[in-house]
Design a protein around this motif. Structure first.
Motif, short mmCIF file in Angstrom:
data_model
loop_
_atom_site.label_atom_id
_atom_site.label_comp_id
_atom_site.label_asym_id
_atom_site.label_seq_id
_atom_site.Cartn_x
_atom_site.Cartn_y
_atom_site.Cartn_z
N UNK B 103 0.82 -1.10 -0.21
CA UNK B 103 0.10 0.01 0.05
C UNK B 103 0.86 1.33 0.32
N UNK B 104 1.98 1.44 0.77
CA UNK B 104 2.69 2.65 0.74
C UNK B 104 3.86 2.57 -0.07
N UNK B 105 4.64 1.22 0.03
CA UNK B 105 5.90 1.04 -0.77
C UNK B 105 5.77 0.97 -2.32
N UNK B 106 4.93 0.39 -2.83
CA UNK B 106 4.75 -0.04 -4.12
C UNK B 106 5.06 -1.19 -4.30
#
Lengths: 258, 279
Positions: B103-106
């Motif tokens: 979700x945040x790091x790709x």
């Protein structure tokens, strides 16, 4: 910079630029081919809309590069932030999924629907992979006909995975071609005052040389022939290989006589 | 009474009964069983999960390392919440530990995925739900190593297969984990076991009602949603028999699935007899 350095740099750039222009010539038919595959597969999947998203940068964002359906043109170049929506999840997890009742509660699709005026109700998303790496997402949205739409089935998930396999190779080729394309753009639009100015001038000169144009024409000709069919591709390959053999033979003869 | 015997049996092998399980496990609630969910986070405020998420951490990159910090970010995609809600429907008193790696790091950041698994193993959570997978060849060896460590630590890792033409890790490491793919059945207790197949277990995974973002519910299809069904079943087994090892659990699942299969064959035979009598 010595004269020798400059020469080798020029040689290297020359070969890069030739490839760049070939890439530019290829990029358009690639997007057309992706779109064609979307049409074929969407028909097979009884789906109203289909789209391809690819990675945008290295932080997990996605961007629509190809879409078919009512709002296709509005989707192109919309960016999906990392991990958002079903597409974002499928991209980051590598797991395909079907959602029967997408919509309002999903902030991402609500936002895209608001922008396009479309109503996403049922959705199938499957990852596009190249050499084990997820490079994008293939999506099918809604069914042909009027709502309410039946959800995509488990069998259709498997079918979509096969289409994704075919589309992945085109997307990979597209990404490579785009990389070259962006590189030239960057070179040619660089500020006059920067060090790129010399390179830009040199590139313009290079592009105007007849040798470069001939190479580009040849690449376009080969592409044209290759798109006509399998027989033509085989014939073209044979002819080109014969020419190469002939050229090699000539080179060897020269070498021996020397 | 289900006898859990030698996992692999054929006419040449002698069958040893390891232990017996009675039907009481089906009445349990998974009370006190710690379940880690390595995913997109869990929305702890969702009505279906209130009070059930005991801890939430999120992967953060710190220079070249991935560290885990307490988080109240919730779920960025809905998927982790969906998985937790499926488990909770079967094992309502199971305790959830959310390890957010998506979700945040790709994508492509297999490092967070590996670090999340390592974190769960270090914490020795009894069950680890991995509704994720990767086909990146470079992750094969480190994942294999981690799965062995999980097995030795007594953590039961349950992973979803992908339904793509390529095998995905870790679901193909059938020796050290429990791998699951979807079928269109509806009863979570009526799961199947396909001995000899790479992906051994089958469980409901088509049009599954799950919790989703913004306190909503969705109907989802995918192997991702078959995996938590088996996690729920294991939570019930572990509450009943807390000392089960990963090997025991797999053998128990095999034995229960065999019973399920026998019951189906018997039902079909009875049905056929009824039809014959009627005609």
């Amino acid at each position: 910079m010595t004269a020798h350095d400059k020469f080798s740099l020029e040689e290297k750039l020359r070969s890069v630029i030739e490839t760049v222009d070939v890439a530019n010539a290829l990029i358009e038919p690639l997007t057309r081919s992706i779109e064609n595959l979307l049409y074929i597969s969407a028909g097979q999947m009884n789906s109203e809309e289909a789209s391809v998203l690819i990675r945008d940068g290295s932080h997990g964002d996605l961007r629509f590069i190809s879409a078919i359906g009512k709002v296709a043109h509005q989707l192109i170049d919309i960016t999906v932030p990392a991990g958002k929506g079903v597409a974002g999840f499928v991209f980051s997890s590598g797991q395909p999924m079907v959602i029967a009742d997408a919509g309002e509660e999903d902030s991402f699709y609500a936002e895209v629907d608001k922008q396009t005026g479309y109503s996403t109700q049922t959705l199938l998303a499957t990852p596009l992979r190249h050499k084990g790496e997820v490079i994008g997402v293939l999506e099918y949205v809604n069914r042909i006909g009027d709502p309410p739409y039946e959800s995509f089935t488990a069998d259709e998930m498997d079918e979509a995975a096969v289409f994704a396999e075919a589309i992945s190779s085109l997307v990979n080729a597209y990404e490579s071609a785009k990389l070259f394309h962006d590189f030239t753009d960057q070179m040619l639009t660089a500020d006059e005052t920067t060090d790129f100015a010399d390179v830009r001038k040199w590139l313009d000169e290079l592009r105007s040389t007849s040798e470069h144009k001939e190479i580009l024409d040849l690449a376009i000709l080969v592409r044209e022939l290759a798109s006509r069919g399998e027989e033509e591709r085989k014939m073209c390959r044979k002819v080109l290989e014969s020419i190469l053999e002939f050229a090699d033979g000539k080179a060897n003869t020269n070498y021996l006589s020397y | 009474m289900t006898e859990v015997s030698a996992y692999e049996s054929n006419e040449y092998s002698s069958i040893t009964t390891y232990f017996q399980i009675d039907e009481s496990w089906k009445l349990r609630t998974g009370k006190g069983v710690e379940v880690a969910i390595i995913d997109s986070g869990i929305d702890a405020d969702h009505p279906a999960l209130l009070g059930k998420v005991k801890e939430s951490v999120v992967a953060r990159r710190q220079e070249k390392k991935v560290v885990f910090e307490p988080s109240d970010d919730g779920d960025s995609a809905g998927h982790g919440t969906a998985c937790a809600s499926i488990i909770s429907r079967i094992a309502p008193d199971a305790e959830f530990y959310s390890i957010k790696v998506l979700g945040s790091g790709g994508s492509g950041d297999g490092q967070a995925f590996l670090a999340g698994l390592e974190y769960a193993i270090k914490k020795r959570y009894r069950i680890i739900n991995l509704s994720l997978g990767t086909t990146r060849p470079q992750l094969f060896a480190p994942l294999h190593d981690l799965l062995d460590r999980a097995y030795q630590a007594g953590c039961i890792v349950v992973a979803a297969a992908n339904n793509l033409p390529h095998p995905s890790f870790p679901s193909v490491f059938s020796s050290s984990l429990i791998s699951v793919s979807k079928d269109d059945s509806t009863d979570p207790f009526d799961f199947g076991f396909r001995y000899g197949e790479v992906i051994e277990l089958t469980a409901p995974g088509v049009n599954i009602k799950t919790a989703w973002l913004n306190k909503s519910y969705k109907q989802l299809t995918g192997n991702s949603f078959a995996c938590p069904h088996i996690v729920g079943i294991i939570a019930l087994l572990l509450e009943t028999y807390p000392g089960l090892t990963p090997f025991h659990v797999k053998s128990a699942l095999y034995a229960i699935a065999e019973e399920n299969q026998k019951a189906k064959v018997k039902d079909a035979a009875d049905q056929s007899d009824d039809n014959n009598e009627t005609s």
